[in-house]
Design an enzyme around this catalytic site. Structure first.
Site, PDB file in Angstrom:
ATOM      1  N   HIS A 308       0.849  -1.246  -0.038  1.00 35.79           N
ATOM      2  CA  HIS A 308       0.043  -0.007  -0.019  1.00 35.79           C
ATOM      3  C   HIS A 308       0.863   1.445   0.217  1.00 35.79           C
ATOM      4  CE1 HIS A 308      -3.295   2.718   1.139  1.00 35.79           C
ATOM      5  NE2 HIS A 308      -4.061   1.756   0.816  1.00 35.79           N
ATOM      6  N   ASP A 365      -8.082  -5.021  -0.705  1.00 31.78           N
ATOM      7  CA  ASP A 365      -8.294  -5.692  -1.759  1.00 31.78           C
ATOM      8  C   ASP A 365      -8.216  -7.336  -1.780  1.00 31.78           C
ATOM      9  OD1 ASP A 365      -7.206  -2.874  -3.478  1.00 31.78           O
ATOM     10  OD2 ASP A 365      -9.460  -3.633  -3.560  1.00 31.78           O
TER      11      ASP A 365
END
Ligand code: SDX
Length: 431
Positions: A308, A365
């Site tokens: 991320h 996700d």
């Protein structure tokens, strides 16, 4: 005494003001840097640059903290639902009973898509990318409701409550319609039922006579949408702010955000995760071979759903979704082999120095696709579901831009790296 930072440049000393946020975050105020020093700051991808002061979401990537208007995401996921969290993100407070009744009523009142807008779908191939259709059909809301999309901040803010509710509700309905159009099924009009039940009803009711949504399915979808409601200045939200800063109306700005979200490094990652898990499964790999490939560093073999731009610790949403995944598959009696592969990948990566040293952990996700698959949502609709969830965050950020009396159009600078001055040569002299 206001904090300042000292900058020494070309034998001159400059004092830069320091801005301190309500959570103690500190920023060098460089708004006068170029005027005072002739220099600009350079930060490719803005990973170390604040574009705004915002009161919507606080995110601490090092400590895996995510709060909306001060409320921890863990508490909202446990006690709230998508509609209530959408209200909180947009208006800054949890709604009272009356406020929630009015907001929910608007969402239900404006859930339908008028026949003239329905006709737009026919202009697309059945296999068109859903996000391309969503962005253009959402942009057409400005054409169908011009009184809510005047491109005049004052007028558009005066109609904000209606425009915001319409955007949230219609993006959901358009999403459901995309599914039906692409599967050759007729449009199912919305019912006067809760937001998530309506989404599932409009997508699947043809398949089940008097489609009754199991409560655990609605709960899982509510949690999924709630966890996507906002996420600070991510790529798509910054896009909405950028476009909105030109005084473009809400619908147009949301359409731009949808375009940004469609990229596989951003909102398209949930789809990429499922393709990754499916290919691992089809190759009878338990993930070991894939992990080895993912460590090659090539962008094409990345462990999708890991890493991320901000979280250098666990994405708190990933923990919540991972637990919800277990719960909903157990309750629905689903034994999805992809879940086992995902868990193998997570356990292997979290013991592997390649990932640990780069602080690569599961993000929102990684498990979301497995839940959506369990709810019967096809892979090509995953990013559409993400967009439905993110709409409140985009809307809240557009409103901050539109309502900022000191706001200005976003216009970053650059470092020019092209050819220096040279004179034109007629084609005969170009060899
Ligand atoms: C979302 O911003 C948001 O808030 C986004 C989001 C939201 O709610 O809006 O949270 C939603 O977009 C989540 C992220 C979804 N994307 C993916 O899951 C795609 C896979 N992840 C990566 O592409 C990557 O981790 C990013 C794009 C998410 C972040 O990239 P960074 O922080 O710019 O990291 P990087 O590209 O600079 O990589 C740093 C290193 C590199 O290795 P070295 O050059 O140091 O050797 O880490 C490696 C990269 O090769 N790396 C990975 C990896 N991600 C980074 N290696 C293997 N698998 C990965 N997933």
């Amino acid at each position: 005494m206001a904090m300042t930072a000292q900058l020494k440049l070309d034998d001159k000393e400059y004092s830069l003001p320091v801005i301190v946020g309500t959570e103690g975050e500190k920023a060098l105020d460089t708004r006068k840097l170029r005027a005072d020093t002739g220099y600009i700051a350079y930060d490719q991808g803005y990973g170390n640059t604040g574009s705004c002061e915002s009161a919507i979401t606080y995110l601490d990537g090092e400590n895996g903290i995510l709060r909306h208007r001060g409320y921890p995401i863990e508490q909202l996921a446990q006690h709230s639902n998508f509609v209530e969290t959408a209200y909180l993100v947009i208006y800054g407070e949890l709604p009272t009973v009356e406020q929630r009744k009015v907001f929910s009523g608007r969402l239900r009142q404006h859930a339908a898509i008028e026949p003239q807008m329905q006709a737009i779908f026919q202009g697309y191939p059945k296999d068109a990318p859903p996000m391309a259709m969503l962005s253009s059909i959402v942009a057409s809301l400005a054409a169908h409701y011009p009184q809510l999309a005047t491109n005049d901040f004052e007028k558009d803010l005066a109609n904000f409550d209606l425009a915001a509710a319409m955007a949230i509700s219609k993006i959901r309905t358009i999403g459901a319609m995309l599914y039906r159009y692409q599967n050759g099924l007729p449009y199912v009009p919305p019912k006067d039922i809760p937001f998530c039940d309506n989404l599932l009803h409009m997508m699947f009711s043809e398949l089940y006579q008097d489609y009754v949504v199991a409560p655990e399915v609605t709960r899982a979808l509510n949690t999924l949408l709630l966890l996507h409601a906002d996420h600070e200045q991510n790529c798509s939200t910054s896009t909405v702010r950028m476009v909105g800063s030109s005084a473009a109306n809400l619908f147009t700005s949301l359409s731009a955000g949808i375009c940004a979200l469609s990229g596989p490094l951003h909102g398209g990652a949930n789809t990429a995760v499922m393709h990754m898990l499916q290919s691992i499964h089809d190759e009878h790999d338990d993930g070991t071979r894939f992990i080895a490939a993912a460590k090659s560093g090539s962008k094409s073999s990345r462990l999708m759903g890991f890493g991320h731009a901000v979280y250098k610790n666990f994405d708190p949403r990933a923990k919540i979704i991972g637990q919800a995944c277990d719960d909903v598959l157990t309750k629905l009696g689903i034994n999805d082999p992809l879940l086992a592969i995902a868990k193998n990948l997570e356990q292997a990566a979290l013991k592997d120095d390649y990932f640990l040293s780069r602080k690569l952990y599961p993000n929102v996700d990684f498990y979301s696709g497995i839940i959506m698959r369990a709810l019967g949502i096809p892979v090509n609709m995953f990013t559409i579901i993400f967009a439905i969830g993110r709409a409140p965050g985009w809307i809240a950020n557009w409103r901050e831009v539109a309502a900022n009396p000191k706001g200005r159009i976003y216009r970053p600078r650059q470092v020019y790296a092209g050819p220096v001055k040279r004179d034109y040569r007629p084609i005969a002299q170009r060899g």
